[in-house]
Design an enzyme around this catalytic site. Structure first.
Site, mmCIF file in Angstrom:
data_model
loop_
_atom_site.group_PDB
_atom_site.id
_atom_site.type_symbol
_atom_site.label_atom_id
_atom_site.label_comp_id
_atom_site.label_asym_id
_atom_site.label_seq_id
_atom_site.Cartn_x
_atom_site.Cartn_y
_atom_site.Cartn_z
ATOM 1 N N GLN A 1 0.852 -1.185 0.000
ATOM 2 C CA GLN A 1 0.000 0.000 0.000
ATOM 3 C C GLN A 1 0.893 1.242 0.000
ATOM 4 O O GLN A 1 1.883 1.306 0.744
ATOM 5 C CB GLN A 1 -0.906 0.013 1.227
ATOM 6 C CG GLN A 1 -1.897 -1.137 1.294
ATOM 7 C CD GLN A 1 -1.351 -2.361 2.009
ATOM 8 O OE1 GLN A 1 -0.140 -2.496 2.183
ATOM 9 N NE2 GLN A 1 -2.237 -3.244 2.433
ATOM 10 N N GLN B 1 -1.718 1.250 -5.413
ATOM 11 C CA GLN B 1 -2.592 0.680 -4.394
ATOM 12 C C GLN B 1 -2.795 1.683 -3.261
ATOM 13 O O GLN B 1 -1.825 2.173 -2.675
ATOM 14 C CB GLN B 1 -2.005 -0.618 -3.836
ATOM 15 C CG GLN B 1 -2.923 -1.319 -2.837
ATOM 16 C CD GLN B 1 -2.411 -2.685 -2.418
ATOM 17 O OE1 GLN B 1 -1.463 -3.209 -2.998
ATOM 18 N NE2 GLN B 1 -3.034 -3.270 -1.413
ATOM 19 N N ASP B 2 -4.063 2.005 -2.964
ATOM 20 C CA ASP B 2 -4.414 2.913 -1.861
ATOM 21 C C ASP B 2 -3.870 4.325 -2.072
ATOM 22 O O ASP B 2 -3.201 4.891 -1.199
ATOM 23 C CB ASP B 2 -3.892 2.349 -0.527
ATOM 24 C CG ASP B 2 -4.617 1.081 -0.100
ATOM 25 O OD1 ASP B 2 -5.420 0.569 -0.898
ATOM 26 O OD2 ASP B 2 -4.369 0.603 1.002
ATOM 27 N N ASP C 1 -8.391 -0.180 -4.592
ATOM 28 C CA ASP C 1 -8.910 0.621 -3.475
ATOM 29 C C ASP C 1 -8.291 2.018 -3.469
ATOM 30 O O ASP C 1 -7.891 2.534 -2.421
ATOM 31 C CB ASP C 1 -8.605 -0.077 -2.139
ATOM 32 C CG ASP C 1 -9.152 -1.498 -2.078
ATOM 33 O OD1 ASP C 1 -10.114 -1.793 -2.822
ATOM 34 O OD2 ASP C 1 -8.616 -2.303 -1.309
ATOM 35 N N ARG D 1 -15.470 -1.907 -3.142
ATOM 36 C CA ARG D 1 -15.439 -3.122 -2.331
ATOM 37 C C ARG D 1 -15.887 -2.736 -0.918
ATOM 38 O O ARG D 1 -15.557 -1.661 -0.413
ATOM 39 C CB ARG D 1 -14.028 -3.704 -2.265
ATOM 40 C CG ARG D 1 -13.462 -4.104 -3.608
ATOM 41 C CD ARG D 1 -12.313 -5.098 -3.457
ATOM 42 N NE ARG D 1 -11.167 -4.574 -2.707
ATOM 43 C CZ ARG D 1 -10.212 -5.345 -2.203
ATOM 44 N NH1 ARG D 1 -10.285 -6.669 -2.324
ATOM 45 N NH2 ARG D 1 -9.183 -4.808 -1.567
#
Length: 364
Positions: free
Chosen positions: A179, A201-202, A223, A279
């Protein structure tokens, strides 16, 4: 009757719904009637868990940052922030000249009323490359929270015309600890205007508080907008950069009592790979897309339950008048909603975040 009431409470994720059903005889109320009553309550809700807005817009100090010696007051953004009073109570504008500023920046909780103004999102860039598994000064991994290139912990923050970037390379599928947050906002009443958030990611940790994003560009893979903020995204471009399966949002609302959620209005979703709109990170995750263009990167199902079927009864995922090849509601999961005008109304204006009380230009 008790079972029906329990199902209604689980279906409509907001404590104001409990107030609504307490004032209407249960024998007269079907599921749709109950939902519309909840929407009515949402439209007039006062956010009890947030402090009263007392924003300040008139600058008392302007600080210039330029990475060329003798061209500004400071060479780095962090040094400019460190020069401000530890307990700040007036609007300080930090003007950042064109250039790439390679630094990790954090604004402490006591420094309220800070504005960052860049020379343009393609001209002023703040970047770093930490990941969650990198070892920090404490000798322990930074974690997702600590991986942020830019972290804001103070209220009434404003950023305009600059880019926040995490340069960590996109992780391979299934990799752990990769992340890499570009910006973390962990405070109430923050506004981002014409900014870019670049990562994988993130990317954008929309952690806690009420937040407003206008004409922003947000890029990532998995995400890449996540957290438990109460946030309104208007006229933003959301771009997925993945060769496999990704997710645009991971909203973490965990309780009926949490007044949080993400609303995207008049946005555009593009990208590569197969992308879920969201999600269900939180059991009561809440996300709405309205008047938004979605290209073919969006999977037909649209949403993922995080591998927990029970969350399908408690999340609130909705679409309203969206367009594009990825917006077709025909293949969506059964537990999301195609909203009516009445159902969508609480989510499609800045009233969703009480923005009229604290935004600098609430009618823009």
């Amino acid at each position: 009757m008790k079972l029906k009431l329990l199902l209604l409470i689980l279906t409509f994720p907001n404590e104001n719904f409990l107030l609504a059903i307490s004032t209407v005889p249960s024998r007269l109320m079907g599921t749709e009637e109950a939902y519309l009553e909840w929407v009515k309550q949402m439209a007039s809700v006062k956010f009890s868990s947030f402090q009263e807005a007392r924003n300040k817009f008139k600058p008392c100090l302007t600080i210039k940052v330029n990475n060329k010696p003798r061209m500004g007051d400071f060479l780095t953004v962090q040094k400019a922030i460190n020069s401000i009073s530890v307990v700040n109570d007036c609007r300080v504008v930090i003007s950042i000249s064109e250039g790439t500023y390679r630094e990790k920046v954090e604004i402490p909780a006591t420094m309220a009323y800070i504005t960052l103004e860049g020379a343009g999102s393609d001209k002023t860039i703040i970047e770093w490359d930490d990941t969650a598994d990198r070892i920090g000064q404490s000798g322990h991994p930074l974690g997702t929270f600590g991986s942020a290139t830019f972290a804001v912990n103070s209220p009434y923050f404003i950023a305009k015309n600059l880019t926040f970037k995490n340069n960590a390379p996109p992780p391979p599928s299934g990799a752990l600890g990769k992340q890499a947050v570009a910006l973390r906002i962990s405070a109430d009443m923050a506004a981002f205007i014409r900014c870019k958030f670049i990562g994988a990611q993130d990317t954008l940790y929309d952690h806690i508080g009420r937040h407003y994003f206008q004409q922003c560009y947000i890029e990532g893979s998995v995400d890449f907008i996540f957290g438990n903020g109460l946030s309104f995204y208007k006229d933003c471009h959301l771009h997925a950069k993945t060769s496999t399966i990704g997710a645009l949002t991971a909203q973490k609302r965990e309780s009926l009592l949490e007044e949080t959620g993400f609303s995207f209005v008049k946005c555009k979703v593009t990208g590569s790979g197969a992308l879920y709109l969201g999600r269900a990170w939180g059991t009561f995750s809440r996300v709405v897309f309205a008047y938004t263009y979605m290209d073919k990167t969006i999977t037909p199902r649209g949403w993922y339950d995080w591998g927990d079927k029970n969350r399908e009864m408690t999340v609130f995922y909705g679409q309203y008048k969206c367009s594009g090849p990825g917006a077709d509601f025909g293949g969506r999961v059964s537990w999301c909603r195609e909203l009516t005008e009445t159902e969508a109304k609480p989510f499609i204006s800045i009233g969703f975040i009480n923005g009229q009380e604290w935004l600098p230009n609430p009618n823009s």
